[in-house]
Design an enzyme around this catalytic site. Structure first.
Site, PDB file in Angstrom:
ATOM      1  N   HIS A  16       0.823  -1.207   0.000  1.00  0.00           N
ATOM      2  CA  HIS A  16       0.000   0.000   0.000  1.00  0.00           C
ATOM      3  C   HIS A  16       0.857   1.258   0.000  1.00  0.00           C
ATOM      4  O   HIS A  16       0.602   2.199  -0.753  1.00  0.00           O
ATOM      5  CB  HIS A  16      -0.921   0.004   1.231  1.00  0.00           C
ATOM      6  CG  HIS A  16      -1.966  -1.061   1.216  1.00  0.00           C
ATOM      7  ND1 HIS A  16      -3.291  -0.801   0.935  1.00  0.00           N
ATOM      8  CD2 HIS A  16      -1.892  -2.397   1.422  1.00  0.00           C
ATOM      9  CE1 HIS A  16      -3.975  -1.926   0.984  1.00  0.00           C
ATOM     10  NE2 HIS A  16      -3.148  -2.903   1.280  1.00  0.00           N
ATOM     11  N   ASP A 121      -5.929   5.803   2.282  1.00  0.00           N
ATOM     12  CA  ASP A 121      -5.823   4.466   1.718  1.00  0.00           C
ATOM     13  C   ASP A 121      -7.174   3.760   1.653  1.00  0.00           C
ATOM     14  O   ASP A 121      -8.108   4.076   2.402  1.00  0.00           O
ATOM     15  CB  ASP A 121      -4.862   3.635   2.572  1.00  0.00           C
ATOM     16  CG  ASP A 121      -4.542   2.289   1.976  1.00  0.00           C
ATOM     17  OD1 ASP A 121      -3.609   2.226   1.158  1.00  0.00           O
ATOM     18  OD2 ASP A 121      -5.224   1.302   2.316  1.00  0.00           O
TER      19      ASP A 121
END
Length: 444
Positions: A16, A121
């Site tokens: 990520h 995110d």
């Protein structure tokens, strides 16, 4: 021109955080009035690779590095039940850090950048609450593909409206008509996380927040997922990929494996690299494997002797450097989205062997929806107790390397399109320009 600042809140896992930082660099390269602050959530599962990566970025002397900073948030010692609970517990730390940023910038310079938004995110959608407190827009950074984004929104919608429970589809022959897919989606390749009764409620809550965002930045490109992208209507979607970290060429960090590759002929058929890593010992969305001190302890007796000269067994690999080497002719992949994009970029066809998370979905998309990969076992799960036998593995690899020239041709074609998408005038270049305009329009 007035300066603008974005705050990024990535999930603290390599899959990520690296792509989020690369998105930030793209924005900074294109828009010189923009600066970015990346807040690092201090989760207990963060491994040494994440810390090393952050330090390497701090030490960078690139042109954009002067407008890119990283702030480590305080470690929360509270024992939490899930990653999503952890994210919620970090809101106060994020708010405090942003207050310090905005106040110190204001004090230090009359020309200080104005906070214009948060980029959060996929797994941190609840941070939209903090953006709302500061009265600025929020954008989701979705680190998987557009088809999977559409699938998640679809599952959330039919659960809320029709009480559909995907956990009932495990090992089922049922099919779903997903708006972001051309083909019916079989229940047997339902993403592992959505089959967990423990995880599913939190995942639903997280997905619902997507609809509140001002936009969703997706790590994909129009030429790869045009059908899926065009199916997504609200909120605005910005496919700006492929977002890749090219890193080093591996010559300095992994000299032995790169020399071995140099000795292989182009697109080698049966010479192989086997990457053997140990389980992390912890569970969770951000868990990362480590290397065995001696890989022989998990390999069949005599395996290393039998494969001398035709194979190489290693631990953690510089994947981008390996995929970019002309000797590599195929990739047996777990189908993480970053790995798929790296393989496409270098024109290396994939044999799919998913393990967890959304990898079963990605395997289905690559094999059935896009026709860019061959199957080893598309519905495999690492917690299933099922053994993938040698016949299945051989069939998949043989198909990949010897018999499927059409897929190899298609992968080479989409590889060229992935590179053009990022060039001036390309689809991702244009979408990035639209995102920059949307962000800078927030300047008051």
């Amino acid at each position: 021109m007035e300066k603008a600042q974005l705050v990024f809140v990535p999930a603290p896992g390599m899959g990520h955080i690296v792509s989020a930082v690369e998105v930030a660099k793209l924005l900074l390269t294109r828009c010189h009035q923009l600066s970015v602050t990346v807040l690092i959530l201090n989760h207990s599962s963060i491994n040494s690779k994440v810390h090393s990566y952050i330090e390497s970025q701090r030490a960078s002397s690139s042109i954009v590095s002067t407008r890119l900073r990283f702030i480590d948030l305080p470690k929360d010692e509270t024992e939490l039940l899930s990653f999503f609970s952890f994210v919620n517990s970090q809101k106060s730390h994020v708010k405090e850090a942003v207050l310090k940023i905005t106040q110190s910038d204001f004090v230090s310079s009359v020309d200080s950048p104005q906070l214009v938004g948060f980029v959060v995110d996929t797994l941190c959608a609840s941070m939209i609450d903090v953006a709302n407190e500061f009265g600025v827009p929020s954008y989701i950074f979705f680190s998987s593909g557009a088809a999977f984004l559409g699938f998640m929104l679809y599952v959330q919608k039919i659960y809320d409206e029709e009480k559909f429970d995907p956990t009932e589809l495990k090992d089922s022959d049922a099919e779903l008509q997903v708006l972001s897919l051309i083909n019916p989606f079989p229940g047997r390749v339902m993403p592992s996380a959505m089959l967990s009764k423990d995880w599913f409620p939190s995942i639903l809550d997280n997905i619902r927040r997507f609809r509140e965002a001002n936009g969703i930045i997706v790590n994909t490109f129009l030429e790869l997922e045009s059908y899926a992208i065009e199916s997504l209507k609200m909120p605005p979607v910005y496919p700006v990929g492929p977002i890749l970290d090219m890193g080093s060429d591996g010559r300095n960090t992994h000299k032995e494996i790169m020399r071995w590759l140099d000795d292989q002929p182009p697109s080698t058929v049966w010479s192989s690299i086997l990457v053997v890593t140990a389980p992390t010992g912890t569970s969770g969305l951000l868990a990362s494997p480590s290397d065995y001190e001696d890989p022989q302890e998990v390999l069949p007796e005599g395996f290393l002797d039998r494969t001398t000269g035709i194979g190489k067994v290693i631990g953690w690999a510089p994947q981008v450097a390996v995929l970019g080497h002309p000797a590599v002719g195929g990739f047996v992949s777990h189908c993480g989205w970053n790995s798929i994009l790296e393989s496409i970029w270098f024109g290396v066809p994939i044999a799919t062997w998913p393990l967890f998370a959304e990898q079963q979905f990605n395997a289905f998309e690559m094999v059935v929806e896009l026709g860019l990969a061959v199957e080893i076992k598309m519905d495999y799960r690492n917690d299933s107790g099922v053994i993938v036998n040698c016949d299945e593995i051989e069939r998949g690899i043989r198909c990949l390397m010897k018999h499927d020239g059409e897929k190899r041709r298609k992968v080479k074609e989409i590889s060229e399109k992935s590179r053009r998408a990022l060039m001036e005038g390309g689809s991702s270049y244009s979408y990035l320009g639209s995102l920059i305009k949307d962000v800078t329009d927030n300047l008051s």
